[in-house]
Design a protein around this motif. Structure first.
Motif, PDB file in Angstrom:
ATOM      1  N   VAL A 219      58.311 100.738  29.629  1.00 29.07           N
ATOM      2  CA  VAL A 219      58.825  99.445  30.065  1.00 29.07           C
ATOM      3  C   VAL A 219      57.746  98.638  30.773  1.00 29.07           C
ATOM      4  O   VAL A 219      57.608  97.431  30.546  1.00 29.07           O
ATOM      5  CB  VAL A 219      60.053  99.636  30.979  1.00 29.07           C
ATOM      6  CG1 VAL A 219      60.486  98.298  31.576  1.00 29.07           C
ATOM      7  CG2 VAL A 219      61.205 100.253  30.198  1.00 29.07           C
TER       8      VAL A 219
ATOM      9  N   MET B  68      63.195  94.762  29.692  1.00 23.89           N
ATOM     10  CA  MET B  68      61.778  94.443  29.900  1.00 23.89           C
ATOM     11  C   MET B  68      61.618  92.967  30.251  1.00 23.89           C
ATOM     12  O   MET B  68      60.714  92.586  30.999  1.00 23.89           O
ATOM     13  CB  MET B  68      60.974  94.784  28.645  1.00 23.89           C
ATOM     14  CG  MET B  68      61.128  96.229  28.206  1.00 23.89           C
ATOM     15  SD  MET B  68      60.331  96.526  26.612  1.00 23.89           S
ATOM     16  CE  MET B  68      61.145  98.071  26.133  1.00 23.89           C
TER      17      MET B  68
ATOM     18  N   ASN C 249      68.090  98.894  31.410  1.00 28.92           N
ATOM     19  CA  ASN C 249      67.231  98.405  32.490  1.00 28.92           C
ATOM     20  C   ASN C 249      67.809  97.198  33.221  1.00 28.92           C
ATOM     21  O   ASN C 249      67.082  96.321  33.670  1.00 28.92           O
ATOM     22  CB  ASN C 249      65.838  98.071  31.959  1.00 28.92           C
ATOM     23  CG  ASN C 249      64.749  98.300  32.995  1.00 28.92           C
ATOM     24  OD1 ASN C 249      64.727  99.339  33.652  1.00 28.92           O
ATOM     25  ND2 ASN C 249      63.850  97.346  33.153  1.00 28.92           N
TER      26      ASN C 249
END
Length: 215
Positions: free
Chosen positions: A46, A74, A96
């Motif tokens: 990432v 990201m 994420n």
């Protein structure tokens, strides 16, 4: 493998297509769909990917970041790193999701595995409240837990996206989640920009950019 990605990307439940799917159901299109799949050749980093986007915006200047799927997470990180990212349009982000310390939601279990959020400092998180953000998710995502992993993983991602947008807005930001069936657009897969109604999908983004003064 074909069965897995046919299901995960919500084209249908192999070998049957969803009845309203926006994916072309002819044999040639399905063959091309499978031909475009490539194996992972290494782990996803990432930080490396976010740094690359950061460097790109340093080179090109102010702009709008459009992300898809795993790159959504990201994108949040890149936007926290680079103020030249003036807005984010994210299609079906899958991982994420970042939350400030003390506000990270509990992991979300699904039949495809557990989805967890990432903790960042409030100082970093606040950077995401300074830009407009819109997230789009397609159709055939169950509202209740399902034993169909290909769909159930998206159920928890959609739930997490709503919680994430709420956190952004709670801190004074401007984030919106658009679940396409709720605005009258049905049958979209994980790839709405290549679905049969992709011009309508593009128009949604164009309208949003115009409303935000970014066109």
């Amino acid at each position: 493998m074909k069965q897995k990605w046919f299901n995960v990307f919500r084209v249908g439940q192999w070998p049957e297509y969803f009845t309203d799917v926006q994916f072309p159901t002819d044999d040639a299109s399905l063959e091309q769909y499978f031909r475009q799949m490539t194996p992972d050749i290494g782990p996803i980093d990432v930080d490396v990917n976010a740094d690359a986007v950061d460097a790109l915006f340093d080179k090109i200047g102010d702009g709008i970041l459009v992300t898809h799927s795993h790159s959504g997470g990201m994108g949040w990180q890149a936007a926290m790193q680079n103020p030249k990212i003036k807005a984010i349009v994210s299609y079906e982000p899958g991982s994420n999701f970042v939350f400030p310390a003390g506000e990270v939601p509990e992991p979300k279990p699904s039949s495809s595995g557990e989805l967890t959020a990432k903790e960042v400092s409030l100082t970093e998180f606040i950077k995401l409240t300074t830009i407009p953000i819109v997230i789009y998710y397609g159709d055939n995502i169950p509202e209740q837990p399902s034993n169909m992993p290909g769909q159930d993983g998206w159920r928890v991602r959609l739930e997490m996206a709503y919680e994430w947008a709420d956190a952004i807005n709670r801190h004074g930001g401007d984030a919106q989640v658009v679940h396409l069936p709720k605005v009258g657009m049905y049958g979209n897969t994980h790839f709405p920009f290549s679905d049969l109604n992709n011009l309508e999908i593009a128009e949604l983004m164009a309208d949003w950019l115009s409303k935000k003064g970014l066109d």
